[in-house]
Design a protein around this motif. Structure first.
Motif, PDB file in Angstrom:
ATOM      1  N   PHE C  23      17.341 133.259 -12.612  1.00  0.00           N
ATOM      2  CA  PHE C  23      18.299 134.121 -11.914  1.00  0.00           C
ATOM      3  C   PHE C  23      17.696 135.516 -11.748  1.00  0.00           C
ATOM      4  N   GLU C  24      17.034 135.991 -12.805  1.00  0.00           N
ATOM      5  CA  GLU C  24      16.408 137.317 -12.779  1.00  0.00           C
ATOM      6  C   GLU C  24      15.342 137.378 -11.686  1.00  0.00           C
ATOM      7  N   THR C  82      28.270 142.127  -8.726  1.00  0.00           N
ATOM      8  CA  THR C  82      28.053 140.747  -9.151  1.00  0.00           C
ATOM      9  C   THR C  82      27.101 140.044  -8.196  1.00  0.00           C
ATOM     10  N   PHE C  83      26.102 139.370  -8.790  1.00  0.00           N
ATOM     11  CA  PHE C  83      25.216 138.517  -8.007  1.00  0.00           C
ATOM     12  C   PHE C  83      25.648 137.061  -8.183  1.00  0.00           C
ATOM     13  N   GLY C  84      25.607 136.293  -7.094  1.00  0.00           N
ATOM     14  CA  GLY C  84      25.845 134.856  -7.173  1.00  0.00           C
ATOM     15  C   GLY C  84      24.537 134.116  -6.941  1.00  0.00           C
ATOM     16  N   TYR C  85      24.391 132.951  -7.585  1.00  0.00           N
ATOM     17  CA  TYR C  85      23.143 132.183  -7.505  1.00  0.00           C
ATOM     18  C   TYR C  85      23.424 130.715  -7.212  1.00  0.00           C
ATOM     19  N   THR C  95      22.579 123.875  -9.744  1.00  0.00           N
ATOM     20  CA  THR C  95      23.058 124.911 -10.667  1.00  0.00           C
ATOM     21  C   THR C  95      23.727 126.019  -9.865  1.00  0.00           C
ATOM     22  N   ARG C  96      24.824 126.544 -10.402  1.00  0.00           N
ATOM     23  CA  ARG C  96      25.440 127.732  -9.818  1.00  0.00           C
ATOM     24  C   ARG C  96      25.624 128.752 -10.920  1.00  0.00           C
ATOM     25  N   GLY C  97      25.622 130.006 -10.561  1.00  0.00           N
ATOM     26  CA  GLY C  97      25.841 131.001 -11.591  1.00  0.00           C
ATOM     27  C   GLY C  97      26.172 132.351 -11.012  1.00  0.00           C
ATOM     28  N   GLU C  98      26.566 133.251 -11.882  1.00  0.00           N
ATOM     29  CA  GLU C  98      26.831 134.624 -11.498  1.00  0.00           C
ATOM     30  C   GLU C  98      26.427 135.545 -12.636  1.00  0.00           C
ATOM     31  N   GLN C 133      33.392 133.294  -9.670  1.00  0.00           N
ATOM     32  CA  GLN C 133      33.970 134.577 -10.085  1.00  0.00           C
ATOM     33  C   GLN C 133      33.920 134.705 -11.592  1.00  0.00           C
ATOM     34  N   LEU C 134      32.870 134.184 -12.175  1.00  0.00           N
ATOM     35  CA  LEU C 134      32.704 134.165 -13.619  1.00  0.00           C
ATOM     36  C   LEU C 134      33.793 133.348 -14.310  1.00  0.00           C
ATOM     37  N   ARG C 135      34.445 132.482 -13.545  1.00  0.00           N
ATOM     38  CA  ARG C 135      35.375 131.528 -14.155  1.00  0.00           C
ATOM     39  C   ARG C 135      34.782 130.139 -14.010  1.00  0.00           C
ATOM     40  N   PRO C 136      35.249 129.180 -14.794  1.00  0.00           N
ATOM     41  CA  PRO C 136      34.665 127.836 -14.725  1.00  0.00           C
ATOM     42  C   PRO C 136      34.998 127.158 -13.409  1.00  0.00           C
TER      43      PRO C 136
END
Lengths: 150, 150, 150, 150
Positions: C23-24, C82-85, C95-98, C133-136
């Motif tokens: 992500f970085e 916030t970054f989304g990935y 994979t998804r992430g924030e 949104q940082l929620r599951p």
């Protein structure tokens, strides 16, 4: 210490790169025992830059294995000094290694003399027999005391 | 390749341990160029276990610096073989290293002969001059061709 | 990008911790595409400190798998953004992430406003639908455009 | 535990990715305290695959800082379960997080029921108040006991 799951790789054992992080832990504990926290050394403006590293992987370490790290300064030569390492699990020595370091003044980005307390510490050391002197285990070597010519 | 932020440490440069991960990337690309994906080698039941590693850090690498890895098999001796590495950034060679490997059959956990395709590849190699032979750069060395006695 | 061998663990797939390093890499490339090298941002005295991270591992990634990282700034709220990935391999999104970040002035160690160029960039973004949104992933969510209230 | 030098980055503090390795150490110790070494679980053919992770970085951790990890299973729902984590240094809680896991039979590559000993363990837990339920700290939450509906 224990082998972390994140330190293993798909071969099922500790990845070869994990050992240098362990050596780093070992020398920082060694310096702490000499009364010199590396955090203090670092925040005091000096870094001990790694200029060379050598690792002999004698036996692999599997996940969750407990092991110890022995680290000792085994030689000082001019502006650089060498740490020796031995990792042991329940069956004995499983890894040996050495790292050579230069002392650098961060502000001026220049090599500086090895601190006197480290020179003194290595002079008092006599139980460590240098394993590889950054040469492979197969090299001919005679047993000899640590080098101190600083 | 670029130095990742996660590969730097509080000295502001790439941590000494990051290099072994890069060497690993380098030798996997080298094997791929020889037509042998390490994923295939590994899933075929053979591992190339690292038995020894040596790194000479000539100049530090800062975050986001682009660099290349050159890797080549520089010697085969019985059941082990040695890869040599050179990392270069815009200013030239900044790191040299070597890793020595044993071929292991995972099912029987026994050393096996180095595969013929790798022996062949190293025989055809002549542009790499072995840098350290797992000895420090300060060692006396005469320039000589890669060892192949397998 | 390819999954490195050092990034796998004894389960034979990429370790869960490797994703945050990816992500970085993704957000640093994203900033570079916006014309703002993070190396410049960092050496300019500002850090983008991670204050929160969320990862949904949809499918594991095995060694040597090639994948892409998509990263985009998906929301700015006061002093944080916030970054989304999305990571994709040959079979699609795996994979998804924030990650949520605060801008910090290193010299004064104080939070500072999100730079205008980043606010502008996210205003122009419309193709990213915030995943978690940082929620599951199981949370009820309605599709909506990125938040910009800075 | 102490923050290792290799875990810091050029910001001078622990890299955001290091925390997932620490969480992994924390849950393996937690399982060991329950009498179930993860090494045994893993070699018994079951893996506890991470399907989701959430981290709230409240305060950064600098090199050599000592900290503790508290880990507890805070909820079981069908085939998945959730661990909660709290990292504390001398000044108090500095990081909170959660990871959600699925139990997988490695041979058949299929999800299996959460083991009864873990269900039992979480039933007996009452001191942990779920911090984020994989939602950000800013979410509205009422305090409630761990979910057990397995």
């Amino acid at each position: 210490m224990r082998v972390r799951f994140s330190e293993t790789d798909a071969m099922g054992v500790a990845n070869n790169g994990a050992y240098l992080a362990w050596f780093e832990v070992g020398r920082i504990e060694y310096l702490r025992e000499l009364g010199h926290s590396y955090a203090d050394v670092h925040s005091g403006g000096m870094d001990m830059v790694v200029v060379e590293a050598h690792i002999s992987y004698l036996r692999p370490l599997t996940f969750d294995t407990t092991f110890t790290i022995e680290c000792e300064c085994v030689g000082i030569r001019g502006a650089t000094f060498t740490f020796g390492y031995e990792l042991r699990d329940a069956e004995g020595v499983c890894t040996r290694g050495e790292t050579r370091h230069a002392c650098v003044d961060r502000a001026r980005m220049r090599a500086v003399r090895v601190p006197e307390w480290l020179v003194q510490a290595v002079r008092e050391t006599d139980r460590y027999e240098p394993v590889s002197q950054l040469r492979p285990p197969s090299s001919e070597r005679s047993s000899r005391p640590p080098d101190v010519d600083a």
